[in-house]
Design a protein around this motif. Sequence first.
Motif, PDB file in Angstrom:
ATOM      1  N   THR A 203       0.810  -1.223   0.000  1.00  0.00           N
ATOM      2  CA  THR A 203       0.000   0.000   0.000  1.00  0.00           C
ATOM      3  C   THR A 203       0.843   1.272   0.000  1.00  0.00           C
ATOM      4  OG1 THR A 203      -0.156   0.086   2.430  1.00  0.00           O
ATOM      5  CG2 THR A 203      -1.858  -1.171   1.260  1.00  0.00           C
ATOM      6  N   THR A 204       2.146   1.154   0.195  1.00  0.00           N
ATOM      7  CA  THR A 204       3.013   2.334   0.200  1.00  0.00           C
ATOM      8  C   THR A 204       3.050   2.971  -1.180  1.00  0.00           C
ATOM      9  OG1 THR A 204       4.376   1.489   2.018  1.00  0.00           O
ATOM     10  CG2 THR A 204       5.357   3.169   0.594  1.00  0.00           C
ATOM     11  N   HIS A 205       2.586   4.236  -1.232  1.00  0.00           N
ATOM     12  CA  HIS A 205       2.516   5.018  -2.474  1.00  0.00           C
ATOM     13  C   HIS A 205       1.716   4.289  -3.549  1.00  0.00           C
ATOM     14  CE1 HIS A 205       6.442   7.127  -1.023  1.00  0.00           C
ATOM     15  NE2 HIS A 205       5.388   7.483  -0.325  1.00  0.00           N
ATOM     16  N   LEU A 206       0.667   3.603  -3.106  1.00  0.00           N
ATOM     17  CA  LEU A 206      -0.222   2.897  -4.046  1.00  0.00           C
ATOM     18  C   LEU A 206      -0.871   3.869  -5.030  1.00  0.00           C
ATOM     19  CD1 LEU A 206      -1.802   0.303  -4.890  1.00  0.00           C
ATOM     20  CD2 LEU A 206      -3.512   0.930  -3.170  1.00  0.00           C
ATOM     21  N   LEU A 207      -1.285   5.039  -4.515  1.00  0.00           N
ATOM     22  CA  LEU A 207      -1.918   6.031  -5.377  1.00  0.00           C
ATOM     23  C   LEU A 207      -0.852   6.909  -6.025  1.00  0.00           C
ATOM     24  CD1 LEU A 207      -5.138   7.215  -3.513  1.00  0.00           C
ATOM     25  CD2 LEU A 207      -4.822   5.333  -5.129  1.00  0.00           C
ATOM     26  N   LYS A 208      -0.655   6.724  -7.302  1.00  0.00           N
ATOM     27  CA  LYS A 208       0.323   7.498  -8.066  1.00  0.00           C
ATOM     28  C   LYS A 208      -0.338   8.752  -8.642  1.00  0.00           C
ATOM     29  CE  LYS A 208       3.097   3.880  -7.687  1.00  0.00           C
ATOM     30  NZ  LYS A 208       4.229   3.870  -6.727  1.00  0.00           N
ATOM     31  N   ALA A 209       0.481   9.594  -9.259  1.00  0.00           N
ATOM     32  CA  ALA A 209      -0.029  10.834  -9.857  1.00  0.00           C
ATOM     33  C   ALA A 209      -1.118  10.548 -10.887  1.00  0.00           C
ATOM     34  CB  ALA A 209       1.122  11.604 -10.493  1.00  0.00           C
ATOM     35  N   ASP A 210      -0.951   9.507 -11.682  1.00  0.00           N
ATOM     36  CA  ASP A 210      -1.933   9.189 -12.720  1.00  0.00           C
ATOM     37  C   ASP A 210      -3.286   8.826 -12.128  1.00  0.00           C
ATOM     38  OD1 ASP A 210      -0.087   9.682 -14.673  1.00  0.00           O
ATOM     39  OD2 ASP A 210       0.371   7.563 -15.076  1.00  0.00           O
ATOM     40  N   ASN A 217     -12.747  15.771 -11.354  1.00  0.00           N
ATOM     41  CA  ASN A 217     -12.215  17.026 -10.824  1.00  0.00           C
ATOM     42  C   ASN A 217     -12.951  17.485  -9.563  1.00  0.00           C
ATOM     43  OD1 ASN A 217     -11.655  18.139 -14.176  1.00  0.00           O
ATOM     44  ND2 ASN A 217     -10.152  17.319 -12.761  1.00  0.00           N
ATOM     45  N   GLU A 218     -14.207  17.059  -9.420  1.00  0.00           N
ATOM     46  CA  GLU A 218     -14.976  17.443  -8.233  1.00  0.00           C
ATOM     47  C   GLU A 218     -14.984  16.350  -7.157  1.00  0.00           C
ATOM     48  OE1 GLU A 218     -17.910  15.684 -11.250  1.00  0.00           O
ATOM     49  OE2 GLU A 218     -16.091  16.911 -11.248  1.00  0.00           O
ATOM     50  N   ALA A 219     -14.199  15.301  -7.339  1.00  0.00           N
ATOM     51  CA  ALA A 219     -14.194  14.178  -6.398  1.00  0.00           C
ATOM     52  C   ALA A 219     -13.693  14.594  -5.015  1.00  0.00           C
ATOM     53  CB  ALA A 219     -13.331  13.039  -6.929  1.00  0.00           C
ATOM     54  N   ILE A 220     -14.240  13.941  -4.005  1.00  0.00           N
ATOM     55  CA  ILE A 220     -13.765  14.092  -2.627  1.00  0.00           C
ATOM     56  C   ILE A 220     -12.820  12.926  -2.345  1.00  0.00           C
ATOM     57  CG2 ILE A 220     -14.404  14.175  -0.189  1.00  0.00           C
ATOM     58  CD1 ILE A 220     -17.212  15.071  -1.078  1.00  0.00           C
ATOM     59  N   PHE A 221     -11.570  13.221  -2.017  1.00  0.00           N
ATOM     60  CA  PHE A 221     -10.596  12.192  -1.660  1.00  0.00           C
ATOM     61  C   PHE A 221     -10.417  12.196  -0.151  1.00  0.00           C
ATOM     62  CE2 PHE A 221      -6.099  11.257  -0.573  1.00  0.00           C
ATOM     63  CZ  PHE A 221      -6.131   9.898  -0.832  1.00  0.00           C
ATOM     64  N   MET A 222     -10.525  11.027   0.468  1.00  0.00           N
ATOM     65  CA  MET A 222     -10.446  10.911   1.921  1.00  0.00           C
ATOM     66  C   MET A 222      -9.439   9.825   2.295  1.00  0.00           C
ATOM     67  SD  MET A 222     -14.566  11.011   2.684  1.00  0.00           S
ATOM     68  CE  MET A 222     -14.388  11.557   4.380  1.00  0.00           C
ATOM     69  N   ASN A 223      -8.440  10.179   3.093  1.00  0.00           N
ATOM     70  CA  ASN A 223      -7.487   9.179   3.580  1.00  0.00           C
ATOM     71  C   ASN A 223      -7.632   9.040   5.090  1.00  0.00           C
ATOM     72  OD1 ASN A 223      -5.499   7.315   3.894  1.00  0.00           O
ATOM     73  ND2 ASN A 223      -3.812   8.626   3.234  1.00  0.00           N
ATOM     74  N   PHE A 224      -8.175   7.896   5.495  1.00  0.00           N
ATOM     75  CA  PHE A 224      -8.378   7.594   6.904  1.00  0.00           C
ATOM     76  C   PHE A 224      -7.644   6.311   7.284  1.00  0.00           C
ATOM     77  CE2 PHE A 224     -11.355  10.843   6.364  1.00  0.00           C
ATOM     78  CZ  PHE A 224     -11.859  11.248   7.604  1.00  0.00           C
ATOM     79  N   GLY A 225      -6.739   5.866   6.394  1.00  0.00           N
ATOM     80  CA  GLY A 225      -5.976   4.651   6.664  1.00  0.00           C
ATOM     81  C   GLY A 225      -4.613   4.983   7.220  1.00  0.00           C
ATOM     82  N   ARG A 226      -3.630   5.139   6.322  1.00  0.00           N
ATOM     83  CA  ARG A 226      -2.280   5.497   6.724  1.00  0.00           C
ATOM     84  C   ARG A 226      -1.698   6.471   5.697  1.00  0.00           C
ATOM     85  NH1 ARG A 226      -3.695   4.116  10.924  1.00  0.00           N
ATOM     86  NH2 ARG A 226      -2.805   2.581  12.374  1.00  0.00           N
ATOM     87  N   GLY A 227      -0.807   7.345   6.171  1.00  0.00           N
ATOM     88  CA  GLY A 227      -0.258   8.397   5.339  1.00  0.00           C
ATOM     89  C   GLY A 227       0.665   7.919   4.242  1.00  0.00           C
ATOM     90  N   ASN A 228       1.104   6.663   4.296  1.00  0.00           N
ATOM     91  CA  ASN A 228       2.014   6.139   3.274  1.00  0.00           C
ATOM     92  C   ASN A 228       1.318   5.885   1.939  1.00  0.00           C
ATOM     93  OD1 ASN A 228       0.591   3.810   4.501  1.00  0.00           O
ATOM     94  ND2 ASN A 228       1.881   2.593   3.144  1.00  0.00           N
ATOM     95  N   LEU A 229       0.000   6.014   1.898  1.00  0.00           N
ATOM     96  CA  LEU A 229      -0.763   5.682   0.690  1.00  0.00           C
ATOM     97  C   LEU A 229      -0.337   6.496  -0.514  1.00  0.00           C
ATOM     98  CD1 LEU A 229      -3.335   4.128  -0.425  1.00  0.00           C
ATOM     99  CD2 LEU A 229      -4.568   6.275   0.030  1.00  0.00           C
ATOM    100  N   VAL A 230       0.038   7.755  -0.294  1.00  0.00           N
ATOM    101  CA  VAL A 230       0.363   8.644  -1.404  1.00  0.00           C
ATOM    102  C   VAL A 230       1.509   9.568  -1.000  1.00  0.00           C
ATOM    103  CG1 VAL A 230      -1.500  10.197  -0.670  1.00  0.00           C
ATOM    104  CG2 VAL A 230      -0.533  10.439  -2.955  1.00  0.00           C
ATOM    105  N   GLU A 231       2.424   9.797  -1.924  1.00  0.00           N
ATOM    106  CA  GLU A 231       3.504  10.745  -1.661  1.00  0.00           C
ATOM    107  C   GLU A 231       2.931  12.143  -1.459  1.00  0.00           C
ATOM    108  OE1 GLU A 231       7.562  10.479  -3.603  1.00  0.00           O
ATOM    109  OE2 GLU A 231       6.304   9.409  -5.055  1.00  0.00           O
ATOM    110  N   GLU A 232       3.481  12.851  -0.486  1.00  0.00           N
ATOM    111  CA  GLU A 232       2.969  14.175  -0.158  1.00  0.00           C
ATOM    112  C   GLU A 232       2.985  15.116  -1.356  1.00  0.00           C
ATOM    113  OE1 GLU A 232       4.951  17.438   2.436  1.00  0.00           O
ATOM    114  OE2 GLU A 232       3.873  16.105   3.814  1.00  0.00           O
ATOM    115  N   THR A 233       4.041  15.087  -2.145  1.00  0.00           N
ATOM    116  CA  THR A 233       4.135  15.984  -3.301  1.00  0.00           C
ATOM    117  C   THR A 233       3.066  15.678  -4.333  1.00  0.00           C
ATOM    118  OG1 THR A 233       5.804  14.503  -4.263  1.00  0.00           O
ATOM    119  CG2 THR A 233       6.606  16.425  -3.035  1.00  0.00           C
TER     120      THR A 233
END
Length: 314
Positions: A203-210, A217-233
């Motif tokens: 799951t580390t950086h599972l969500l990439k830029a693509d 564009n109007e989607a709500i993104f919610m991360n309530f699991g762990r911060g490693n899911l996506v790179e901060e940048t």
Amino acid sequence: MRIYFTFEPRPDLREPLVAEFPQVDFVFENGLSNNELQEADVLVTYGEDLNDENIQYATKVKWIFVASAGIEKMPAQAIIDRGIVVSNVRGIHKTPMAESMLAHILAIKRALPWVYEQQKKNEWSKKAKQTELRDSTALILGPGAIGSEVGRLLQAFGVATIGCNRSGDEAAYMNEMVSFDQLAEALPNADIVISVLPKTEETTHLLKADYFKAMKNEAIFMNFGRGNLVEETVLMHAIQTGEIGYAVLDVFEQEPLAADHPIWTLPNVIVSPHISSHSSRYVERSLAIFKPNLEKWLRGETDVENRLDLSRGY
């Protein structure tokens, strides 16, 4: 048998526990003592107070009960080497976390942050941009106990739910399931993307830029699991360029979030300081899982509920 708690439950919870198991010698402390650890047969902890050195003192410990769902900060290899059984309170967070997620979603849909700001300014305005939750689609990454509970609540509001896990196998309260390999194809269909995934290598950086480019564009993104899911940048770019409409973040790669971090100032972000699971009933629910497990342990049974595989991270 000596059971060492590294936290102290309230008297109304502690006293019934002691009375129910008169054959057990309970020790309750706020903090971890290596001296007490040396004498313990069972350790009850939140997990974050343990390190490799501590485990060397836990020469008698055969079972660690973790009163938390997250175990990534525990000295996994040292525990594995000792052959200690580890179990946790998986599922305990589902009610407060699902309620927190639903509260944030409804707040955004019904423009509550805007309403609160108008009240602070003493402004009577009807220009709120309000939308409805009904007939939207939510994609839930990690439809386990927590994800399925938020799926149940969302379905009650007329929301279609898509679950996503490693295998794509069926999960409760999901209208549809996809695997991690199919995630990119499912994202364009989601109005709300919710992650409650644990921290693992997969799951580390599972969500990439693509993946963010694929979201509405109007989607709500919610991360309530762990911060490693996506790179901060990557996340910051998606928010600032409008690839997503809103972000609700309960977890971050670095916690606590620095006071000067730019994400605090973004108007389409809600920062929840890792508190979505908090509840006045937390320890009560933890002990409700611990007690039947302790009964099994005292009978010599080691197949305790929520037994973990530390080599896999969950």
